[in-house]
Design an enzyme around this catalytic site. Structure first.
Site, short mmCIF file in Angstrom:
data_model
loop_
_atom_site.label_atom_id
_atom_site.label_comp_id
_atom_site.label_asym_id
_atom_site.label_seq_id
_atom_site.Cartn_x
_atom_site.Cartn_y
_atom_site.Cartn_z
N LYS A 50 0.85 -1.19 0.00
CA LYS A 50 0.00 0.00 0.00
C LYS A 50 0.89 1.24 0.00
O LYS A 50 1.97 1.24 0.57
CB LYS A 50 -0.90 0.00 1.24
CG LYS A 50 -1.83 1.21 1.24
CD LYS A 50 -3.06 1.06 2.06
CE LYS A 50 -3.91 2.33 1.96
NZ LYS A 50 -4.44 2.57 0.62
N ASN A 134 2.93 6.91 -6.46
CA ASN A 134 1.49 7.12 -6.61
C ASN A 134 1.26 8.63 -6.61
O ASN A 134 1.30 9.27 -5.56
CB ASN A 134 0.77 6.44 -5.44
CG ASN A 134 -0.70 6.81 -5.36
OD1 ASN A 134 -1.25 7.44 -6.27
ND2 ASN A 134 -1.35 6.43 -4.27
N CYS A 137 -2.19 11.94 -5.51
CA CYS A 137 -2.41 12.62 -4.23
C CYS A 137 -2.29 14.13 -4.45
O CYS A 137 -1.60 14.58 -5.37
CB CYS A 137 -1.38 12.15 -3.21
SG CYS A 137 0.25 12.03 -3.94
N ILE A 199 -4.05 1.97 -14.48
CA ILE A 199 -4.35 3.29 -13.94
C ILE A 199 -4.70 3.18 -12.45
O ILE A 199 -4.97 2.09 -11.95
CB ILE A 199 -5.54 3.95 -14.69
CG1 ILE A 199 -6.74 2.98 -14.70
CG2 ILE A 199 -5.16 4.39 -16.06
CD1 ILE A 199 -8.01 3.52 -15.35
N SER A 275 -9.36 -5.00 -7.22
CA SER A 275 -10.71 -5.31 -6.76
C SER A 275 -11.10 -6.77 -6.98
O SER A 275 -11.96 -7.30 -6.26
CB SER A 275 -11.72 -4.41 -7.49
OG SER A 275 -11.38 -3.07 -7.30
C1 LIG Z 1 -9.50 -0.16 -1.23
C2 LIG Z 1 -8.50 0.33 -2.24
C3 LIG Z 1 -7.35 0.96 -1.80
C4 LIG Z 1 -6.40 1.42 -2.73
N1 LIG Z 1 -5.25 2.01 -2.27
C5 LIG Z 1 -4.29 2.41 -3.15
C6 LIG Z 1 -3.05 2.93 -2.71
O1 LIG Z 1 -2.76 3.03 -1.51
N2 LIG Z 1 -2.15 3.33 -3.66
C7 LIG Z 1 -2.39 3.22 -5.00
O2 LIG Z 1 -1.53 3.58 -5.81
N3 LIG Z 1 -3.57 2.69 -5.46
C8 LIG Z 1 -4.49 2.30 -4.56
N4 LIG Z 1 -5.67 1.73 -5.02
C9 LIG Z 1 -5.90 1.61 -6.47
C10 LIG Z 1 -5.53 0.21 -6.99
O3 LIG Z 1 -4.16 -0.07 -6.78
C11 LIG Z 1 -5.86 0.10 -8.49
O4 LIG Z 1 -5.08 1.02 -9.21
C12 LIG Z 1 -7.34 0.36 -8.79
O5 LIG Z 1 -8.16 -0.19 -7.77
C13 LIG Z 1 -7.77 -0.22 -10.12
O6 LIG Z 1 -7.55 -1.60 -10.16
P1 LIG Z 1 -8.73 -2.69 -9.86
O7 LIG Z 1 -9.89 -2.31 -10.71
O8 LIG Z 1 -8.09 -3.99 -10.23
O9 LIG Z 1 -9.03 -2.57 -8.41
C14 LIG Z 1 -6.63 1.26 -4.11
C15 LIG Z 1 -7.80 0.61 -4.55
C16 LIG Z 1 -8.72 0.14 -3.64
C17 LIG Z 1 -9.95 -0.56 -4.16
#
Ligand SMILES: Cc1cc2nc3c(=O)[nH]c(=O)nc-3n(C[C@H](O)[C@H](O)[C@H](O)COP(=O)(O)O)c2cc1C
Length: 324
Positions: A50, A134, A137, A199, A275
């Site tokens: 994370k 990341n 932010c 993304i 997800s």
């Molecule tokens: C609960 C949650 C927390 C996330 N926290 C971060 C994070 O700390 N840093 C980051 O770069 N992306 C974070 N993301 C984004 C994911 O890494 C990813 O880019 C995004 O969910 C799209 O991918 P997916 O559709 O497979 O989930 C988070 C996503 C979710 C669902």
């Protein structure tokens, strides 16, 4: 991990070997050495921690993640233990992952380019294999607190701050809600980035009509999961056009091996999985490998690498003839 015998799913990202292209996305299992190791033992090709910032943060109050039917929406508020504690956890995670041959990707965020550099310096002591910045932010110097990811200048400012002190591959995680994601990719690569993760989530809002309130405490949040996939595929395609030789971790809505094949055909080398862990459980990596291997076989190929960029070769080619 046992691989499908007749198909080679292994890939490399800037010289870092992954046994298969599936990368646990950032934020999905937090930064817990135990959970990152578990994902690796269950077949992930690489794992991303994370995002960590300089100081510990508690994050938002619940509800922070909601399944709205077409995917997830989240606003967790970047909870993290701060860079120094993060470095300790990453070092332990690295020690557990190295014998498994599964690379560790550290992820960082900051409010200024200088803060990114400070966090990078601290977490790099844990010797992760790849560093991901990341940049979704808020830039605290921006008048409107716009994210670094929203402009070429903002994105480049982070790369220029981190690149000189980063001896390992540096990946920049881009956001979808920009007018020209390919241009941002080209500029961060020109500034020294080695790879792109694309993304992050897409800003959105879901309202509960019973109570008339947004479902998240933060009101708006980031969309992920199936609803995000076509947006992610388009972004990956445009980035691959802009920087054809740069590895991309295609992330957004990948739930099946077919989804992963789409990402790879759009130009990704590796595929982020976030997800889908919620939908299919943490033991989804081996089935994903089998499903992707079936697509590789279907195309008469032996290596997943052969599928990469196939969609770019289809311009003007009748669809039935778009073969490897
Ligand atoms: C609960 C949650 C927390 C996330 N926290 C971060 C994070 O700390 N840093 C980051 O770069 N992306 C974070 N993301 C984004 C994911 O890494 C990813 O880019 C995004 O969910 C799209 O991918 P997916 O559709 O497979 O989930 C988070 C996503 C979710 C669902």
């Amino acid at each position: 991990m046992k691989q499908p015998a007749d198909v080679d799913l292994s890939i490399t990202l800037c010289g870092v070997r992954l046994p298969n292209p599936f990368v646990l996305a950032s934020g999905i299992l937090g930064t817990s050495e135990t959970l990152l190791e578990k994902a690796a033992r269950l077949g992930a090709g690489a794992v991303t921690a994370k995002s960590a910032g300089l100081h510990p943060r508690a994050g938002h109050e619940n509800p922070i993640v909601v399944d709205w039917g077409g995917g997830l929406i989240n606003a967790v508020g970047l909870p993290n233990p701060g860079a120094h504690r993060e470095a300790e956890v990453l070092a332990e995670a690295k020690a557990r992952l190295a014998p498994l041959g599964v690379p560790l990707i550290a992820s960082i965020f900051g409010g200024t380019p200088e803060e990114f550099a400070e966090v990078a310096r601290i977490v790099l002591a844990a010797r992760p294999d790849i560093l991901e910045v990341n940049i979704s932010c808020p830039n605290v110097h921006d008048e409107y607190g716009e994210p670094f990811a929203a402009s070429c200048a903002g994105a480049v400012s982070v790369v220029e701050a981190v690149r000189p002190l980063c001896p390992i591959p540096l990946f920049v995680k881009l956001a979808p809600n920009v007018p020209n994601v390919g241009r941002i990719a080209a500029d961060v690569v020109a500034a020294g980035a080695d790879g792109i993760t694309a993304i992050n989530t897409m800003p959105g809002m879901v309202i509960d009509v019973e109570s008339g309130r947004p479902v998240l405490t933060n009101r708006s949040g980031g969309l992920s999961g199936p609803a995000l996939k076509p947006i992610a595929v388009r972004c990956v395609y445009e980035i691959a056009q802009a920087v054809p030789d740069v590895p991309i971790i295609g992330t957004g809505g990948v739930t099946t091996g077919n989804d992963a094949a789409e990402m790879i055909m759009a130009g990704a080398t590796a595929v982020g999985v976030g997800s889908a862990v919620y939908y299919r459980g943490l033991d989804l990596f081996r089935p994903l490998c089998e499903e992707l291997a079936a697509v590789v076989r279907h195309h008469g190929a032996k290596r997943v690498e052969q599928l990469r960029g196939l969609a770019h070769r289809s311009h003007g080619v009748p669809w039935k003839e778009n073969k490897l």
